[in-house]
Design an enzyme around this catalytic site. Sequence first.
Site, PDB file in Angstrom:
ATOM      1  N   SER A 186       0.949  -1.354  -0.169  1.00 30.37           N
ATOM      2  CA  SER A 186       0.110  -0.084  -0.070  1.00 30.37           C
ATOM      3  C   SER A 186       0.958   1.314   0.069  1.00 30.37           C
ATOM      4  O   SER A 186       2.020   1.038  -0.007  1.00 30.37           O
ATOM      5  CB  SER A 186      -0.874  -0.091   1.201  1.00 30.37           C
ATOM      6  OG  SER A 186      -0.144   0.321   2.332  1.00 30.37           O
ATOM      7  N   LYS A 187       0.345   2.338  -0.243  1.00 29.60           N
ATOM      8  CA  LYS A 187       0.819   3.448   0.048  1.00 29.60           C
ATOM      9  C   LYS A 187       1.996   3.763   1.123  1.00 29.60           C
ATOM     10  O   LYS A 187       3.023   4.294   1.086  1.00 29.60           O
ATOM     11  CB  LYS A 187       0.069   4.658   0.293  1.00 29.60           C
ATOM     12  CG  LYS A 187      -0.649   5.195  -1.247  1.00 29.60           C
ATOM     13  CD  LYS A 187      -0.622   6.691  -1.233  1.00 29.60           C
ATOM     14  CE  LYS A 187      -0.986   7.132  -2.809  1.00 29.60           C
ATOM     15  NZ  LYS A 187       0.011   6.688  -3.795  1.00 29.60           N
TER      16      LYS A 187
END
Length: 426
Positions: free
Chosen positions: A201-202
Amino acid sequence: MSDIRVRFAPSPTGNLHIGGVRTALFNYLYARQQGGKFLLRIEDTDRQRSTPEFEQEILGSLKWLGLDWDEELVHQSARLERYREVAQELVSKGLAYEFEGAIKFKIPKTEVKVYDIIRGEVTYDSKEFDDLVIMKSDGYPVFHLAVVVDDHDMGITHIVRGEDHLPNTPRHILLYQALGWKSPKYAHLPLIFGADGTPLSKRHGAVAVSEYRNKGFLPQGLINYLALLGWNPGTPQEIFSLPELVKQFSLKRVIKSNAQFNPEKLFWVNGQHMRAMPGEDYEREITAFWKDKLPAMPEEKWRKIIALYRPRIQIYGELKEQTDYFFTEPEYADAAMTGEIRQNAVSMGLLRQLLETLGSLGDFEDVQVLDQKTKQVVETAGLKSKDLIHPLRYILTGRSATPGIFELMSLLGKETCLKRLAAFLS
Ligand code: GLU
């Protein structure tokens, strides 16, 4: 040619990210290898979250990577009538029913087997499934219905998608059965995790393909690395061109366990491609990448700098950081190093002498002459080259590691070199 037809079906509710593009790539490789077709479908039935900008971003990223698709792009939003028709068909056959304005598919209670090319047979008991909403009360289909209808209508033979969709598959198979359609074959790809063992994810850094593009990664570098996220050829080979991947890829060699995203490996793979590409491509691309982002300089000088740094950078974007001393004055951030040089009377003496010797040269064009003159200064003093070269490198660049110092001096030019040297010594 074969009858194999696969598809990539992104939802335009975000940018194309690492997980999505890995799915696209594996579909692409399978289709190209089998002489089949790779289709693209935009799953834009989520009216709140889908945007034309995200769609353009996804298409742009796929094109940049060279993952060209066959036939015409399909938009789910253009097929709403068809989903309604199929839902009505299920209702009229008594296999679905209306519920508070929506339509629900009656899940038959049975054992459902998913034959997955990667994971083998996975059995589900549909007694555990609730009846499935297939049409919402606003007349929009739910993902499950749209996917099944589209894959059938598009003649998809193999569904290659992320493992997160595995629990959906038995429900889709039941829909195929209810409609009297042949179900495609399935291959669920391992999920991608970060080094900390959580889904990518980010938080793990850049995830959008466009971010990698903007940082100066090569499409071929990214493609090569993505191919290794869940697949390997079973040989030590790690560097592949896209045609080589097409040749060697196999769904059977996709791993069942999670894949781990390793940014360092991605950089390394990209660096390998950057060094392997034809010199004129490298020159043209890195020049285009930095155009208008760095102060202009004479073409000849620029060409020498990028050639000098080709073995030392892994992505185009690293060039500025590594060559900052061409554009700004060195900052001497290493206080220990700065102090060491200043307190070393021998070095300082040598540097003063060097300043004088170099000052008498007409210009710094000739790298050999710079080399000779510097060595003369050290030898006359009965010392070793490194006693002078280490401090000199630091003074001219603010760094302790750079390409050959005499080449750099020649590129920096007489005026800059002498100015930096004099400023440090004063
Ligand atoms: N639109 C779905 C997604 O982005 C794709 C589902 C599928 O491949 O069947 O996850």
